[in-house]
Motif scaffolding. Structure first.
Motif, mmCIF file in Angstrom:
data_model
loop_
_atom_site.group_PDB
_atom_site.id
_atom_site.type_symbol
_atom_site.label_atom_id
_atom_site.label_comp_id
_atom_site.label_asym_id
_atom_site.label_seq_id
_atom_site.Cartn_x
_atom_site.Cartn_y
_atom_site.Cartn_z
ATOM 1 N N UNK A 174 0.806 -1.209 0.000
ATOM 2 C CA UNK A 174 0.000 0.000 0.000
ATOM 3 C C UNK A 174 0.844 1.266 0.000
ATOM 4 N N UNK A 175 1.998 1.195 0.656
ATOM 5 C CA UNK A 175 2.829 2.402 0.708
ATOM 6 C C UNK A 175 3.232 2.851 -0.697
ATOM 7 N N UNK A 176 3.414 1.913 -1.608
ATOM 8 C CA UNK A 176 3.807 2.275 -2.968
ATOM 9 C C UNK A 176 2.643 2.845 -3.754
ATOM 10 N N UNK A 177 1.427 2.477 -3.382
ATOM 11 C CA UNK A 177 0.288 3.010 -4.124
ATOM 12 C C UNK A 177 0.054 4.463 -3.732
ATOM 13 N N UNK A 178 0.325 4.731 -2.463
ATOM 14 C CA UNK A 178 0.026 6.078 -1.999
ATOM 15 C C UNK A 178 1.081 7.071 -2.457
ATOM 16 N N UNK A 179 2.329 6.640 -2.406
ATOM 17 C CA UNK A 179 3.381 7.582 -2.778
ATOM 18 C C UNK A 179 4.458 6.825 -3.533
ATOM 19 N N UNK A 235 14.685 -1.758 13.101
ATOM 20 C CA UNK A 235 13.380 -1.629 12.469
ATOM 21 C C UNK A 235 12.260 -1.907 13.457
ATOM 22 N N UNK A 236 11.244 -1.084 13.405
ATOM 23 C CA UNK A 236 10.070 -1.277 14.252
ATOM 24 C C UNK A 236 8.997 -1.929 13.393
ATOM 25 N N UNK A 237 8.622 -3.148 13.744
ATOM 26 C CA UNK A 237 7.555 -3.784 12.976
ATOM 27 C C UNK A 237 6.234 -3.570 13.705
ATOM 28 N N UNK A 238 5.149 -3.796 12.994
ATOM 29 C CA UNK A 238 3.842 -3.597 13.609
ATOM 30 C C UNK A 238 3.648 -4.533 14.787
ATOM 31 N N UNK A 283 13.501 6.212 12.105
ATOM 32 C CA UNK A 283 13.140 7.584 11.768
ATOM 33 C C UNK A 283 11.922 7.619 10.876
ATOM 34 N N UNK A 284 11.930 6.754 9.841
ATOM 35 C CA UNK A 284 10.862 6.898 8.858
ATOM 36 C C UNK A 284 10.542 5.613 8.128
ATOM 37 N N UNK A 285 11.020 4.489 8.611
ATOM 38 C CA UNK A 285 10.771 3.268 7.863
ATOM 39 C C UNK A 285 11.973 2.821 7.063
ATOM 40 N N UNK A 286 12.799 3.764 6.660
ATOM 41 C CA UNK A 286 14.068 3.435 6.049
ATOM 42 C C UNK A 286 13.951 2.641 4.760
ATOM 43 N N UNK A 287 14.860 1.659 4.578
ATOM 44 C CA UNK A 287 14.818 0.865 3.355
ATOM 45 C C UNK A 287 13.557 0.015 3.211
ATOM 46 N N UNK A 288 12.784 -0.104 4.297
ATOM 47 C CA UNK A 288 11.573 -0.921 4.243
ATOM 48 C C UNK A 288 10.350 -0.038 4.177
ATOM 49 N N UNK A 289 10.486 1.086 3.526
ATOM 50 C CA UNK A 289 9.407 2.074 3.512
ATOM 51 C C UNK A 289 8.136 1.521 2.893
ATOM 52 N N UNK A 290 8.293 0.495 2.038
ATOM 53 C CA UNK A 290 7.096 -0.022 1.385
ATOM 54 C C UNK A 290 6.666 -1.376 1.909
ATOM 55 N N UNK A 291 7.195 -1.773 3.061
ATOM 56 C CA UNK A 291 6.874 -3.112 3.529
ATOM 57 C C UNK A 291 5.502 -3.165 4.173
ATOM 58 N N UNK A 292 4.920 -4.358 4.197
ATOM 59 C CA UNK A 292 3.573 -4.500 4.758
ATOM 60 C C UNK A 292 3.600 -4.698 6.263
ATOM 61 N N UNK A 293 4.790 -4.886 6.821
ATOM 62 C CA UNK A 293 4.793 -5.214 8.246
ATOM 63 C C UNK A 293 5.641 -4.255 9.057
ATOM 64 N N UNK A 315 9.414 -8.428 5.619
ATOM 65 C CA UNK A 315 8.834 -8.710 4.313
ATOM 66 C C UNK A 315 9.833 -8.687 3.180
ATOM 67 N N UNK A 316 10.993 -9.277 3.370
ATOM 68 C CA UNK A 316 12.031 -9.234 2.346
ATOM 69 C C UNK A 316 11.616 -9.822 1.018
ATOM 70 N N UNK A 317 10.930 -10.967 1.080
ATOM 71 C CA UNK A 317 10.661 -11.640 -0.196
ATOM 72 C C UNK A 317 9.733 -10.795 -1.044
ATOM 73 N N UNK A 318 8.774 -10.138 -0.423
ATOM 74 C CA UNK A 318 7.880 -9.272 -1.185
ATOM 75 C C UNK A 318 8.621 -8.034 -1.671
ATOM 76 N N UNK A 319 9.488 -7.481 -0.827
ATOM 77 C CA UNK A 319 10.204 -6.276 -1.232
ATOM 78 C C UNK A 319 11.149 -6.551 -2.380
#
Lengths: 280, 166, 391
Positions: free
Chosen positions: A228-233, B73-76, B103-113, C71-75
């Motif tokens: 979802x993060x990629x869809x938003x931005x 990393x802070x996961x949900x 700070x902001x999610x970093x390299x995992x900015x687009x991760x689902x968790x 979520x490495x594999x998805x990323x």
């Protein structure tokens, strides 16, 4: 030392095969496909036991053996590998979704892939999950007939050979028999596979969440699960300069008539001509 | 102290309190991921020794700490624990967010968790950027925090946020 | 201050707290449930061990990983090949360079490219140095978890020297992101080889110091001998790798037994095994492997050929369609990447086989009947990194 990827070849459609100055390990002749007798014998063990039910196979000489079987023979095939081929080491088990991703876009792509239902990806609306067109699903080694497959790899630690077993999982009945009775280590792998893809493993002692928190909805590794993060931005790194805050559309293309856009265009042209490393 | 709570604190006492607080910070030993290794190098390594700044990295329990460096990393799934542990720290407490994941999610900015930034959960005083930040960067973050404490008003800090037990 | 209101925060916590209760399924009231983690100084990170105790003995134990699941594999599916290299450094965050190697080798196999010999040697040197950096910290941490705090300071001090060497080549203490498809990013700086050999000598001294401090200590022996015995067949069926399986007597090391693309076959070294399979064996095997790694680096440093460090690769990398799996003997065990490519800029699917995932999966079986202090000893000797378990 020479600059790693000096831009003497301009944008590359060529793959590595003709670019490699070093010959690949193994035979020099390109016509002669090297034969791997050890693995062919291993494949023969499968065909002897299962006959036609070995749906497909693939050998990469000196590297690995892939065998695809039917779901009904899954446990028997794994047991055969364990007993007859001596593969007592359980490497891993996982799933794979062969459908192409409807949301796909790499971080360096300048355009989003069009969505299956035709809407523009720059507008984050809830378009629902697009259906998968079976014609677009293309499987890999040892073929396949379904969108989902489960594959497991077993190793014989005494001589180092291994086998990758694949099984098709039909869309309407996402279940596969469990391997926990043969290999205790399959327990966690199957739990993860369930969590990520949604496959049920019949006979598993307890399929529950391994990685994800309890209330998580969806199966992340399916191709139709959106990030979802990629869809938003979009990825901010794609442009060198952020658009001005006054712009309503956060995904404004960088080559609008702005000084920023000109700077970006100049920078990308510059990179292309001096042959700087495209990779960072 | 009634003086602090009522806000009628003489300036010299403020200076003394702030001085004693900033040069004797007890930092909670808690690292999540890769940044924790750099934090460990800063805390336990003789090269980047953090004790010379007055930060004592001894407590393993939040109940005895005034500073927590959230590194990694802070996961949900982990976010609940972070919030709970932050609340277990007694006031006045400080948080340094170390590394780009916190700070902001970093390299995992687009991760689902991944929680994109720990400031969604706890209030952060100092952000240390980097992936991972060098131990010197963490030390600079600590120095910045010390400067921040220097100019602090103890009355506001002493009261803190009310803790409501549910 | 945070933009999230207090009420929202509490609502979030309530919703998630139910998950934490669900994880602990108790059927009887007998015995006590001990919850180690996810924050605990002795669990190497955010691992949660739920142990149901009868007095001091564990009756039933469950491991809850996932607190570092990113979520490495998805990323990886939405990144290009060079970007995946940047990301996968952070799986096993102590021996970072070692994470990149199997992925790069898999991509090179798909592209049918071989890195030039100099690059192969330097890759192997950095690979072994990643192993040394990783295990050095393990040895220090081992002491801390058993109650001896001093080794940790020795570990951090001496590890700095290895990190200095890695930094002078790659630019980063860890997460170097130095490996490229076809070779490496840069060549060695001047004088690096001589410095590295001095550092390796220093590491051997460190290993001797640790052996002196820890391994001869009778408390250490009493706490680790006979604790957490894993028989060889159980180890293989759970997929244990690395020092864990070699300490159970299985003579299997991927550096020797598979052909990947590293230079281990050009030097003279041995594989260490131990017949016992207990915690002491695992720690001991790792100590010997560190010493062996320093010898490997020394020999490689003497033999580095000259030449280019990068094969001819196109600037924009598109890997041809196919599937490749490469597994290497990483510091934590066998790590492999199953890369499925469809001819695009980025991989179609990457299955990451991480060593610690399989190593930790044996714990529910192993912790039955064990005393509470031994839980910590077993966790320490199995040695996992949370990023490797959770990916």
């Amino acid at each position: 030392m020479s600059d790693p990827s000096a831009g003497d070849t301009d944008v590359a459609e060529e793959t590595g095969t003709d670019a490699a100055a070093e010959a690949p390990e193994g035979t020099e002749a390109a016509e002669e496909v090297p034969r791997d007798e050890v693995r062919e014998k291993q494949l023969a063990v499968f065909t002897e036991a299962f006959g036609d039910r070995v749906l497909d196979s693939h050998i990469v000489a000196g590297v690995d053996l892939w065998v695809r079987v039917d779901r009904a023979d899954w446990v028997a095939a794994v047991e055969l590998a364990k007993v007859k081929l001596g593969c007592t080491f359980f490497d891993f088990l996982s799933g794979i979704d062969w459908a192409p991703s409807p949301w796909g876009r790499y971080e360096d792509a300048l355009e989003d892939a069009p969505r299956a239902n035709g809407s523009s990806p720059s507008i984050p609306v809830n378009t629902g999950i697009p259906p998968v067109d079976p014609a677009t699903v293309e499987q890999g080694f040892a073929g396949g007939a379904t969108r989902f497959q489960v594959f497991a790899r077993l190793i014989n630690v005494k001589d180092g050979t291994s086998v990758v077993l694949k099984v098709d999982v039909p869309d309407d009945d996402l279940s596969v028999p469990t391997l926990t009775r043969l290999f205790a280590g399959a327990n966690w792998h199957e739990r993860e596979c369930w969590e990520m893809f949604g496959f049920t493993f019949d006979g598993h002692p307890g399929l529950r969440h391994l990685y994800l928190p309890g209330g998580f909805e969806g199966h992340p590794l399916r191709k139709d699960f959106p990030l979802v993060a990629r869809m938003v931005k979009p990825w901010p790194g794609i442009v060198d300069v952020e658009p001005m805050p006054a712009t309503d559309d956060p995904e404004a293309a960088p080559d609008e008539e702005t000084a920023a856009g000109d700077a970006v265009e100049a920078a990308t042209e510059d990179q292309a001509s001096t042959g700087e490393e495209g990779t960072q | 102290m009634g003086l602090v709570e009522s806000g009628k604190l003489p300036k010299s006492l403020t200076t003394l309190l702030n001085l004693s607080r900033r040069y004797s910070m007890w930092c909670y030993q808690w690292g999540l991921a890769c940044c924790a290794i750099e934090m460990g190098a800063a805390f336990a390594g003789p090269r980047y020794d953090v004790m010379r700044l007055g930060v004592i990295p001894l407590p393993a329990s939040p109940r005895q700490a005034d500073l927590v460096v959230i590194s990694g990393t802070v996961t949900d799934k982990m976010a609940v624990s972070i919030k709970r542990l932050y609340e277990q720290m007694p006031d006045p407490k400080y948080v340094i967010s170390m590394g780009s994941c916190t700070n902001c999610g970093g390299p995992y900015w687009d991760s689902y968790s991944v929680t994109k930034g720990v400031d969604q959960i706890v209030p952060v005083d100092v952000y240390v950027p980097g992936c991972p930040p060098r131990p010197e960067a963490l030390l600079e973050g600590i120095v910045l925090l010390q400067q921040k404490i220097r100019h602090e008003d103890p009355a506001t800090r002493w009261r803190g946020d009310p803790i409501v037990v549910q | 201050m945070s933009a999230v209101t207090d009420r929202q925060a509490r609502a979030y916590i309530d919703a998630q707290a139910a998950d934490m209760r669900v994880n602990v399924e108790l059927e009887t009231d007998e015995g006590m449930t001990l919850n180690l983690g996810p924050q605990h100084p002795a669990t190497h990170g955010t691992l949660r061990v739920i142990a149901k105790l009868d007095g001091e003995q564990v009756v039933w134990a469950d491991i809850v990983p996932g607190y570092m699941h990113r979520g490495y594999e998805k990323l990886c599916e939405v990144r290009t090949y060079p970007q995946v290299t940047t990301l996968i450094n952070r799986i096993d965050w102590l021996g970072s360079f070692a994470n990149e190697v199997p992925f790069i080798l898999a991509a090179e196999r798909l592209m049918d490219i071989e890195a030039p010999p100099r690059a192969k040697y330097i890759r192997t040197i950095l690979f072994e140095m990643a192993r040394i950096a990783n295990i050095v910290l393990f040895l220090g941490d081992l002491g801390v978890q058993l109650g001896a705090v001093t080794p940790a300071f020795y570990a951090f001090r001496d590890r700095e020297h290895v990190l200095d060497q890695i930094e002078s080549v790659t630019g980063g203490r860890f997460h170097p992101n130095f490996d490229r498809i076809g070779g490496l990013k840069d060549d060695l700086p001047k004088g690096w080889i001589a410095d590295t050999k001095a550092v390796m000598e220093r590491m051997r001294t460190y290993c001797d110091e640790i052996e002196d401090l820890l391994f001869g200590n009778e408390i250490f022996e009493a706490r680790t001998r006979g604790v957490g015995v894993i028989p060889a067949d159980v180890a293989l069926s759970y997929g244990l790798t690395g020092a864990n399986v070699r300490a159970s007597g299985v003579d299997w090391d991927l550096r020797r037994d598979t052909i990947v693309g590293l230079a281990h076959d050009e030097v003279d070294w041995r594989v260490w095994t131990h017949p016992d399979g207990d915690s002491f064996a695992r720690c001991w095997v790792r100590l010997q492997e560190t010493r062996e790694a320093t010898k490997i680096v020394d020999q490689l440093c003497d033999k580095i050929p000259s030449g280019p460090i990068m094969a001819k690769v196109p600037r924009i990398i598109k890997v041809p369609a196919g599937e490749a799996y490469v597994e290497t003997e990483n510091p934590l065990g066998a790590m492999g990447y199953y890369v499925v490519s469809k001819g695009d800029l980025g991989p179609f699917r990457v299955k990451i086989r991480s060593a610690s995932f399989s190593n930790v999966s044996v714990l529910p079986w192993l912790l039955k009947g064990v005393y509470v202090p031994d839980i910590i000893t077993i966790l320490a000797s199995l040695y996992f990194i949370l990023g490797d378990i959770d990916r």
